[in-house]
Every structure is written in C-alpha cells, then in structure tokens.
Design an enzyme around this catalytic site. Sequence first.
Site, PDB file in Angstrom:
ATOM      1  N   VAL A 195      10.480  21.960 -42.066  1.00 58.79           N
ATOM      2  CA  VAL A 195       9.504  22.803 -41.378  1.00 58.79           C
ATOM      3  C   VAL A 195       8.122  22.169 -41.513  1.00 58.79           C
ATOM      4  CG1 VAL A 195       8.474  25.094 -41.218  1.00 58.79           C
ATOM      5  CG2 VAL A 195      10.888  24.856 -41.855  1.00 58.79           C
ATOM      6  N   ASP A 204      20.747  36.165 -46.034  1.00 61.23           N
ATOM      7  CA  ASP A 204      20.134  35.235 -46.993  1.00 61.23           C
ATOM      8  C   ASP A 204      18.766  35.756 -47.429  1.00 61.23           C
ATOM      9  OD1 ASP A 204      20.230  33.021 -48.619  1.00 61.23           O
ATOM     10  OD2 ASP A 204      19.478  31.625 -47.103  1.00 61.23           O
TER      11      ASP A 204
END
Length: 236
Positions: free
Chosen positions: A18, A125
């Site tokens: 990212v 998650d």
Amino acid sequence: MDRYDIQDCIGRGSYGDVFKGLDKSTGRMVAFKIIDLEEVEDDIDSIHKEITMLAGCHCSNITEYYASVLKPGATELVIVMELMACSVADLLGLGPLDEASIALVLHEVLCALAYLHGEHRIHRDVKAANILLGEQGDVKISDFGVSGQLSGTLGFRRRTFVGTPFWMAPEVIQSSDEGYSERADIWSLGITAIEMATGSPPHANLHPMRVLFLIPKDPPPQLHGHFSPDFKDFVS
C-alpha cells in the site's frame, strides 16, 4: 495512470503493498494498493471480490473505494482508496490504549460490522492492523482481502478457512460442516479489544500454528486487571 502520482510505501495489505500518493485531477491524497497479478494468479477471483466488496460499501465507517486501474503494459492492478492517517496497530506500538479510547474505537467498528452484516457480508479479518484512523479522529475498517459474502444457500454461513490465527474464532479454525456466521467477526472484535487493552492478542508469544490448536479447545479469553466491570463483561 497519468492522473496519479504514487509516492511512499506505507504498509502491506492482503495481496499487495500500500502506497500513498496524489490524485492530480482532484488534488486529493489517496492510498494505492498495488497488486502484481502474476504473483497472485490463483487469487484473482478473491481480488475481484475485494474490489466488488469495496465498491458496494456505502458506510462512513468503512474505507472509501475510488477506482481500479490496470497499469498499461504491466501486470499490476492499482486499487485507489481513501487515505487514512494510521492504524490502531500503529498506536499500539506506543503502548496499550486507555479504556475510553478503546470504547470509541469499538463503537465505530461495531457500526461498520452492523452495516456489513446487514448486507449479508463478513469481514473475517478484524484486528487492530485493519482498523484505520483519520486525521480528524474518524475510525474505519479496511482490508477486505478475505471478506466474504454470506450465501443464503449456506444458511448465511461460510466454510472457508481464512483470517489471521490469533484473532480467529474457534468455528473458523475448525471449519465444521455447520460453517460459521457473522459471529466470527464479533469474536475477532473481542480479541481486538483485548489487543487494544494489553498491547497484543492472547497467545501472542506462541507460534501461530500452535495457536490454531489452542483456540478451539481453550475457554474464551478473558480480560483481567484494572479494567472496569463493564469492559470485562463486554469482552466476555
């Protein structure tokens, strides 16, 4: 891609690194998840599901999706998303959070989960690393690389083994014939509450594979120490 100026790497999400950078057409700083499709060939369907998931979410407590771009002449897919300041996990690098701050984060994450579950989706998650904070104190959940659509044909249950071991619900690890439901997210949020209060999830000192054996057979983790009865009851 001329529209975007990709700059510094700020972390790693499911399936790719990212970066932060500039959307030159709007002057807005954004986040880019860059995925090499050759490296994740077997997971392209999961990546497509993540994009579909993000694009279909309209909730102020979920990171906003802007666009997806395939780099010309390359195998890299760029997902353009809302840029946040940091994660709760980043804050935990400085030490556990106080109870008032934890309550604020939990409230906002519960709003996000209520929205997802109302849409028949599971995040799968939930953990401090996937809870992001904005510069104005807004709280949002991110990283839907393992999120799932709750199938009506399964009675709103999943049977896929996914997630991060320390935060996994027992039924996810066992992958029983009954499958699991949105309750798996609630379990993970309880573990995340302990993580925020103590600095780490239960069993953090053990190898992840050992944790996979312990979680289904051990009693649910409890919060001990100086915390308020209401907070301990919430975790329980």
